[in-house]
Design a protein around this motif. Structure first.
Motif, PDB file in Angstrom:
ATOM      1  N   ASP A 137     -45.681  81.254 123.771  1.00 31.80           N
ATOM      2  CA  ASP A 137     -46.427  81.062 125.071  1.00 31.80           C
ATOM      3  C   ASP A 137     -46.336  79.365 125.266  1.00 31.80           C
ATOM      4  O   ASP A 137     -46.318  79.047 126.619  1.00 31.80           O
ATOM      5  N   PHE A 138     -46.824  78.674 124.329  1.00 34.88           N
ATOM      6  CA  PHE A 138     -46.709  77.182 124.545  1.00 34.88           C
ATOM      7  C   PHE A 138     -45.326  76.684 124.945  1.00 34.88           C
ATOM      8  O   PHE A 138     -45.131  75.752 126.066  1.00 34.88           O
ATOM      9  N   ALA A 141     -44.491  77.579 128.609  1.00 34.21           N
ATOM     10  CA  ALA A 141     -44.960  76.872 129.558  1.00 34.21           C
ATOM     11  C   ALA A 141     -44.409  75.456 129.518  1.00 34.21           C
ATOM     12  O   ALA A 141     -44.501  74.651 130.701  1.00 34.21           O
ATOM     13  N   VAL A 142     -43.780  74.884 128.562  1.00 35.37           N
ATOM     14  CA  VAL A 142     -43.312  73.546 128.689  1.00 35.37           C
ATOM     15  C   VAL A 142     -41.814  73.486 129.020  1.00 35.37           C
ATOM     16  O   VAL A 142     -41.374  72.718 129.962  1.00 35.37           O
ATOM     17  N   SER A 182     -51.702  73.057 121.085  1.00 39.43           N
ATOM     18  CA  SER A 182     -50.971  73.799 121.811  1.00 39.43           C
ATOM     19  C   SER A 182     -51.313  74.581 123.030  1.00 39.43           C
ATOM     20  O   SER A 182     -50.823  74.815 124.078  1.00 39.43           O
ATOM     21  N   GLN A 183     -52.838  74.691 122.885  1.00 38.40           N
ATOM     22  CA  GLN A 183     -53.592  75.455 123.991  1.00 38.40           C
ATOM     23  C   GLN A 183     -54.315  74.414 124.960  1.00 38.40           C
ATOM     24  O   GLN A 183     -54.772  75.020 126.024  1.00 38.40           O
ATOM     25  N   PRO A 185     -54.528  72.469 127.873  1.00 35.20           N
ATOM     26  CA  PRO A 185     -53.680  72.454 129.217  1.00 35.20           C
ATOM     27  C   PRO A 185     -53.202  70.988 129.367  1.00 35.20           C
ATOM     28  O   PRO A 185     -52.316  70.904 129.891  1.00 35.20           O
ATOM     29  N   ARG A 188     -50.235  70.443 127.270  1.00 32.07           N
ATOM     30  CA  ARG A 188     -49.221  71.058 127.918  1.00 32.07           C
ATOM     31  C   ARG A 188     -48.682  70.478 129.182  1.00 32.07           C
ATOM     32  O   ARG A 188     -47.263  70.284 129.412  1.00 32.07           O
ATOM     33  N   ARG A 192     -44.664  68.985 129.431  1.00 34.88           N
ATOM     34  CA  ARG A 192     -43.873  69.591 130.553  1.00 34.88           C
ATOM     35  C   ARG A 192     -43.421  68.458 131.264  1.00 34.88           C
ATOM     36  O   ARG A 192     -42.148  68.385 131.868  1.00 34.88           O
ATOM     37  N   ARG A 276     -48.862  63.710 121.256  1.00 38.29           N
ATOM     38  CA  ARG A 276     -47.438  64.151 121.476  1.00 38.29           C
ATOM     39  C   ARG A 276     -47.203  63.869 119.620  1.00 38.29           C
ATOM     40  O   ARG A 276     -46.278  64.605 119.132  1.00 38.29           O
ATOM     41  N   TYR A 279     -48.872  66.025 117.150  1.00 37.12           N
ATOM     42  CA  TYR A 279     -48.158  67.334 117.202  1.00 37.12           C
ATOM     43  C   TYR A 279     -47.096  67.361 116.154  1.00 37.12           C
ATOM     44  O   TYR A 279     -46.723  68.045 115.374  1.00 37.12           O
TER      45      TYR A 279
END
Length: 311
Positions: A137-138, A141-142, A182-183, A185, A188, A192, A276, A279
């Motif tokens: 899902d992450f 979205a990206v 990752s959740q 917003p 994300r 993106r 980033r 992550y």
């Protein structure tokens, strides 16, 4: 002969190290049955009971339940089969305990609220399929809707955590933090933007085939400048800035001007988002990869040099 000798419960207790009460309990459950009775009515056991009780004690210490033990000592069940099944059950318990320990350690280290603790516990207990859906899902979205170029497919693979079947506590803690990140917003949206900028650069240059990554160019050009102690606003930095802007102008298919330098500075600021980098470090822990090199100093230097010349 010793094989014909009968032993009282007290003698069995001395020979096995078990208490009289425990042996009587096993006897009442039919696990170790008496061979005979004394004239006074006390239970007497053969020498075989010593070996039987030794096996029972070992299996109990290994965590087997009494009904299973009785079937093993009565040879209704194969001991290797029971041992294999029990080992598998213990592996599950060990994994659960590792997850709990990882969550509790993270709570202690981070000073988490009850709500954060509940979230961490839920994330740690996700199945492999649930973890894949969460990260999927992450990544959707990206990268969703962008050009399905090989570069994006490779980026998605490189950003996918693969928690092993028997993770270390450090890997579980890293997975929980990565899943939380990752959740986010805002995180994300930032990733993106980076993906969209990359797609625009690919479309703008019109170049066919692989191209050098912008981060690699920055590292190659700026790392020596940092090592040499060159100030980003000093004249000696101009040739380095010229290489960076020429590369970016080629990517976008437009001339090197003040607007482009502002745009490149913003692009590098976005790439320098500490989340980033975090992550990437968490991903390396989860996947057992070497820790990635931080490019924060190179990005900081580049942004200062670009901003100074764009004013």
């Amino acid at each position: 002969m010793e094989g014909d000798t009968l032993h009282s419960i007290g003698e069995l207790a001395r020979r096995t190290g078990l208490t009289v009460k425990t042996i009587r309990f096993y006897s009442d459950r039919g696990i170790v049955t008496p061979t005979d009775r004394s004239p006074a009515g006390y239970r007497l056991y053969s020498t075989d009971a010593v070996a039987r009780l030794g096996l029972v004690r070992t299996l109990r210490e290994l965590g087997l339940d009494l009904p299973t033990i009785r079937r093993v000592v009565d040879r209704e069940l194969s001991l290797p089969e029971v041992a294999a099944a029990h080992a598998e059950a213990l592996a599950v318990q060990i994994r659960v305990l590792r997850l709990r320990r990882a969550v509790l350690t993270a709570v202690a280290e981070r000073g988490s609220t009850p709500e954060e603790t509940e979230l961490m516990h839920r994330l740690a207990q996700l199945s492999e399929d649930e973890r894949r859906r969460l990260i999927g899902d992450f990544l959707d979205a990206v990268f969703g809707g962008l050009d399905a170029a090989p570069a994006f497919a490779a980026a998605m693979r490189s950003m996918t955590p693969e928690l092993p079947d028997n993770p270390e506590a450090e890997q579980v803690r890293a997975w929980v933090e990565l899943a939380e990140l990752s959740q986010d917003p805002d995180f994300r949206a930032g990733v993106r933007r980076l993906a969209e900028d990359h797609a625009a650069e690919q479309a703008g240059s019109g170049t066919v085939g692989p191209r050098r990554d912008l981060a690699a160019i920055v590292h190659d050009q700026v790392a020596p400048a940092l090592a040499a102690g060159i100030d980003p606003v000093a004249p000696h930095a101009e040739p380095i800035v010229a290489v960076l802007t020429a590369h970016y102008a080629h990517l976008l298919g437009r001339p090197d001007d003040t607007g482009l330098r502002h745009q490149l500075a913003t692009r590098l600021e976005n790439m320098n988002d500490p989340r980033r980098e975090r992550y990437g470090r968490l991903l390396a822990v989860v996947n057992g990869w070497p820790a990635p090199e931080s490019l924060a100093p190179e990005f900081d230097w580049s942004v200062r040099a670009l901003r100074a010349r764009a004013e």
